[in-house]
Structures are given as structure tokens and as C-alpha cells.
Design a protein around this motif. Structure first.
Motif, short mmCIF file in Angstrom:
data_model
loop_
_atom_site.label_atom_id
_atom_site.label_comp_id
_atom_site.label_asym_id
_atom_site.label_seq_id
_atom_site.Cartn_x
_atom_site.Cartn_y
_atom_site.Cartn_z
N ASP A 89 0.84 -1.20 0.00
CA ASP A 89 0.00 0.00 0.00
C ASP A 89 0.88 1.25 0.00
O ASP A 89 1.88 1.33 0.73
N GLY A 90 0.49 2.20 -0.81
CA GLY A 90 1.22 3.45 -0.89
C GLY A 90 2.28 3.48 -1.97
O GLY A 90 2.77 4.55 -2.31
N GLU A 91 2.65 2.31 -2.51
CA GLU A 91 3.64 2.27 -3.58
C GLU A 91 2.95 2.45 -4.93
O GLU A 91 1.87 1.94 -5.15
N ARG A 92 3.62 3.17 -5.80
CA ARG A 92 3.07 3.48 -7.11
C ARG A 92 3.87 2.73 -8.18
O ARG A 92 5.09 2.80 -8.21
N VAL A 93 3.15 2.03 -9.04
CA VAL A 93 3.79 1.24 -10.09
C VAL A 93 4.26 2.18 -11.20
O VAL A 93 3.46 2.86 -11.85
N GLN A 94 5.57 2.21 -11.42
CA GLN A 94 6.14 3.01 -12.49
C GLN A 94 6.18 2.23 -13.80
O GLN A 94 6.00 2.81 -14.88
N LEU A 95 6.41 0.93 -13.72
CA LEU A 95 6.49 0.10 -14.92
C LEU A 95 6.33 -1.35 -14.50
O LEU A 95 6.96 -1.80 -13.54
N ALA A 96 5.49 -2.08 -15.23
CA ALA A 96 5.29 -3.51 -14.99
C ALA A 96 5.22 -4.20 -16.35
O ALA A 96 4.49 -3.76 -17.24
N CYS A 97 5.96 -5.29 -16.52
CA CYS A 97 6.00 -6.00 -17.79
C CYS A 97 6.15 -7.49 -17.54
O CYS A 97 6.41 -7.93 -16.41
N ALA A 260 10.79 -3.02 -29.45
CA ALA A 260 11.60 -4.23 -29.34
C ALA A 260 12.03 -4.42 -27.88
O ALA A 260 12.10 -3.46 -27.11
N PRO A 261 12.31 -5.67 -27.49
CA PRO A 261 12.70 -5.91 -26.09
C PRO A 261 13.93 -5.12 -25.64
O PRO A 261 14.02 -4.74 -24.47
N ASP A 262 14.88 -4.86 -26.54
CA ASP A 262 16.06 -4.10 -26.12
C ASP A 262 15.70 -2.67 -25.75
O ASP A 262 16.26 -2.12 -24.78
N LEU A 263 14.76 -2.06 -26.46
CA LEU A 263 14.33 -0.71 -26.10
C LEU A 263 13.54 -0.70 -24.80
O LEU A 263 13.62 0.24 -24.01
N LEU A 264 12.75 -1.76 -24.57
CA LEU A 264 11.99 -1.85 -23.33
C LEU A 264 12.92 -1.98 -22.12
O LEU A 264 12.68 -1.36 -21.08
N THR A 265 13.99 -2.76 -22.24
CA THR A 265 14.93 -2.89 -21.13
C THR A 265 15.66 -1.57 -20.88
O THR A 265 15.95 -1.23 -19.72
N GLU A 266 15.94 -0.81 -21.94
CA GLU A 266 16.57 0.49 -21.74
C GLU A 266 15.64 1.43 -20.98
O GLU A 266 16.09 2.16 -20.08
N CYS A 267 14.36 1.43 -21.32
CA CYS A 267 13.40 2.27 -20.59
C CYS A 267 13.29 1.82 -19.13
O CYS A 267 13.20 2.65 -18.22
N LEU A 268 13.31 0.51 -18.92
CA LEU A 268 13.22 -0.02 -17.56
C LEU A 268 14.43 0.39 -16.73
O LEU A 268 14.29 0.83 -15.58
N CYS A 269 15.62 0.28 -17.30
CA CYS A 269 16.83 0.67 -16.58
C CYS A 269 16.88 2.17 -16.35
O CYS A 269 17.36 2.63 -15.30
N SER A 270 16.41 2.94 -17.32
CA SER A 270 16.38 4.39 -17.14
C SER A 270 15.45 4.78 -15.99
O SER A 270 15.77 5.67 -15.19
N ALA A 271 14.30 4.10 -15.90
CA ALA A 271 13.38 4.37 -14.80
C ALA A 271 13.99 3.97 -13.46
O ALA A 271 13.84 4.68 -12.45
N MET A 272 14.71 2.85 -13.42
CA MET A 272 15.39 2.45 -12.18
C MET A 272 16.43 3.46 -11.77
O MET A 272 16.56 3.79 -10.57
N LEU A 273 17.19 3.99 -12.73
CA LEU A 273 18.21 4.98 -12.41
C LEU A 273 17.58 6.26 -11.86
O LEU A 273 18.08 6.84 -10.89
N SER A 274 16.47 6.69 -12.46
CA SER A 274 15.80 7.90 -11.96
C SER A 274 15.30 7.71 -10.54
O SER A 274 15.44 8.59 -9.69
N LEU A 275 14.70 6.54 -10.25
CA LEU A 275 14.21 6.27 -8.91
C LEU A 275 15.36 6.12 -7.92
O LEU A 275 15.24 6.52 -6.76
N LYS A 276 16.46 5.51 -8.38
CA LYS A 276 17.63 5.37 -7.51
C LYS A 276 18.22 6.73 -7.16
O LYS A 276 18.67 6.96 -6.03
N LEU A 277 18.23 7.65 -8.11
CA LEU A 277 18.70 9.01 -7.83
C LEU A 277 17.82 9.70 -6.81
O LEU A 277 18.30 10.49 -5.99
N ALA A 278 16.51 9.40 -6.85
CA ALA A 278 15.61 10.00 -5.87
C ALA A 278 15.84 9.45 -4.47
O ALA A 278 15.58 10.14 -3.47
N HIS A 279 16.34 8.21 -4.37
CA HIS A 279 16.60 7.60 -3.06
C HIS A 279 18.02 7.85 -2.57
O HIS A 279 18.34 7.53 -1.43
N GLY A 280 18.86 8.36 -3.37
CA GLY A 280 20.25 8.60 -2.97
C GLY A 280 21.14 8.66 -4.19
O GLY A 280 20.70 8.53 -5.33
#
Length: 318
Positions: A89-97, A260-280
Motif C-alpha cells: 500500500d502506498g507504492e506506485r507502479v512506475q512500470l510492470a511488464c 523491441a525488447p532491447d528498447l523496453l529494457t533500456e526504458c526499464l533501466c532508465s526508470a530504475m536509475l531515476s528512482l535510484k537518484l531520488a533515493h540517494g
């Protein structure tokens, strides 16, 4: 054809209608059903190459979208069910695949693994093993962004039998490395994740000598389903009064699903990096673009029996 003439010795209107029906049925079957079999026969006698047969198979799937549509609907149900069950509860889904994962730590081998769901929220990453028959999550892994130490994305070749399996752009995945034991839940009674985690050997160490474990995920190639919670701007227009107990709606991202799957993984990693920057402040090597299992490594790792089986399949087109 001309059954009326065979029976009565003369043509009539009913016979013409029957002949027209048979002709249309044959046209439909030859065009949409049997032309792949004809392509295989042409390949066996040497008139077609293997690449031409694979193009025929891809064209066949595009002409008969029912199976792909049903698979996409089932996977959408899997994503929605997984999000409803595992996301806190309280967590927001940024990307699910939809992905394939061995659901075993420190292992890259995927052998006929069922569909899994990768969920990225603003606080953690979830990897869920979903059972289609029972329509439930059998087990899931939660990795908090605070303990996520490294993300690798790249070619993930797990099969070498067909040209499509060797295409790096169509076979992509991510490897999530973490330092601490994440939350793990299993529906199997008596299963303890802590004991199995202690039995595995970490494969990599961070810059400060901290040992890491990893979980691997391969992005699904066909009938991909990508979803996220309703963005803030859309939510303000569509749901202005959202109660605290209610979760924002899940929406499908058609633009990412068609990539393509390679572009989807790039978007996924980019989202992880943005969220990681928000946490530290993450390390400079938090994201690495390198093959997980390259084509050469996949071919080299095959046993003699697997190589002989692959050659037999290629020769006989089984």
C-alpha cells in the motif's frame, strides 16, 4: 468438384453453389492455414531457405492474431493480479511488464520457465512467478531500491535453435544485483528463502568489497504487456477525488508494448536509475550495458547432446 454432373450427368444451380463454396474454402485454407506447411515442404526439397520459412511463420502469426490476442489478455490479467497481490500500500507502479525468470538466485539458466511479472515501483522492484492455471502468484521477490546495488542489461540468449533466438535485439534481459536479502514469499509450505540464499555463492563484489547476489529476468518477446499506474496529470483529470484506501488505476502503455525488447529494457533501466537518484546517489557503475549471455557464450555452453539435437532439428525442421 462437379459432383452434380457425376451423379446426374448434367449441371445444376445447386452444384454450382457447392463448387463455389468448396473453392472459397480451399482458397481460405491454402492462404491462411496450409501455406506454412507448403513452405516447409519447399524447404525440405531445397526450394526455400530456413530464413524464408521463418518469415513465413512470422507472417502466419500476423495473419492469425487470435492466439497473440489471447496471450496478451492472459498476460494483462497476470500483471493486474500480481500488482494487486504483491505491491504494498502506498507504492506506485512506475512500470510492470512480462518476463521470464528462473526465480532462483545467482542463476542465469532459463529452461521452459513460465511467465513472470517484473514490477518497478517508487520504492522497490518485484519479480513475481505467476501461475496461469490457478491465476495466482506462487512466489515473489521484493528488492528495495535502497539495497539495489547494480543493474545490468543486454543480450540474453537462452536458446540457439532458431535465427530468432539468436537475435540480440529480440532477446534482451536485466540482471538485478543486491547486497542484502530481499523480501521473499512463497506459497509452498516450509520453503525458507534465507536457507537457500545462504547456500548460494555471490558472483560479484561491489567496489567496497561487499558481496552481491542477483536475480535474472528476460523480457518477453511476443504479446508483451506493459502497464503502470495512472500518471499524476491524468489522474487529476480522470479521478479528482481518490480516497486513501483506493489504488490508482493501471493503464497499458501501447507505445512501449510495440517496441523491441532491447528498447523496453533500456526504458526499464532508465526508470530504475531515476528512482535510484531520488533515493540517494548511486554509484557510477549502477547501470551496465553488457551482454548477459552472448551468442558465442550460449553456443559454447551447449552440451554435445544439445548440439546434436539442434542439428537434427535444423536438418529435419521439427
Amino acid at each position: 468438384m462437379k459432383g452434380d454432373f457425376t451423379r446426374t450427368g448434367r449441371r445444376n444451380f445447386g452444384g454450382l453453389v457447392n463448387d463455389a463454396t468448396y473453392s472459397l474454402a480451399r482458397l481460405w485454407i491454402n492462404t491462411f492455414r496450409d501455406y506454412f506447411s507448403q513452405a516447409v515442404l519447399d524447404f525440405l526439397v531445397g526450394n526455400h531457405t530456413a530464413a524464408a520459412v521463418f518469415r513465413t511463420l512470422i507472417d502466419l502469426r500476423s495473419r492469425e492474431p487470435d492466439q497473440v490476442r489471447q496471450m496478451a489478455s492472459a498476460r494483462e490479467t497476470a500483471v493486474r493480479t500480481s500488482v494487486a497481490i504483491v505491491v504494498r500500500d502506498g507504492e506506485r507502479v512506475q512500470l510492470a511488464c512480462v518476463v521470464q525468470s528462473p526465480m532462483v538466485l545467482d542463476s542465469l539458466k532459463i529452461a521452459a520457465a513460465p511467465d513472470s511479472v517484473l514490477i518497478l515501483t517508487d520504492s522497490a522492484v518485484y519479480v513475481c512467478s505467476y501461475c496461469d492455471c490457478q491465476q495466482k502468484v506462487s512466489e515473489f521477490l521484493r528488492i528495495g531500491l535502497s539495497v539495489l546495488a547494480h543493474v545490468q542489461y543486454g543480450a540474453y540468449i537462452t536458446d540457439t535453435r532458431t535465427p530468432q533466438c539468436l537475435d540480440s535485439s529480440r532477446n534482451h534481459g536485466v540482471v538485478l544485483s543486491f547486497a542484502l536479502a530481499p523480501d521473499h514469499h512463497s506459497s509452498s509450505p516450509g520453503y525458507e528463502f534465507e536457507s537457500s540464499l545462504a547456500a548460494t555463492q555471490p558472483f560479484v563484489s561491489s567496489a567496497d568489497g561487499e558481496k552481491l547476489h542477483f536475480i535474472a529476468c528476460k523480457v518477453a518477446t511476443e504479446a508483451q504487456v506493459v502497464m503502470q499506474h495512472t500518471p499524476d496529470d491524468a489522474e487529476s483529470n480522470a479521478q479528482p477525488m481518490l480516497k486513501d484506501s483506493e489504488q490508482p488505476a493501471l493503464v497499458r502503455l501501447a507505445r512501449l508494448e510495440n517496441q523491441a525488447p532491447d528498447l523496453l529494457t533500456e526504458c526499464l533501466c532508465s526508470a530504475m536509475l531515476s528512482l535510484k537518484l531520488a533515493h540517494g546517489d548511486p554509484s557510477s557503475q549502477f547501470i551496465t550495458d553488457a551482454p548477459i549471455i552472448s551468442v558465442a557464450a550460449a553456443k559454447q555452453s551447449k552440451t554435445l547432446v544439445e548440439k546434436m539435437t539442434t542439428r537434427l532439428h535444423s536438418a529435419l525442421w521439427i
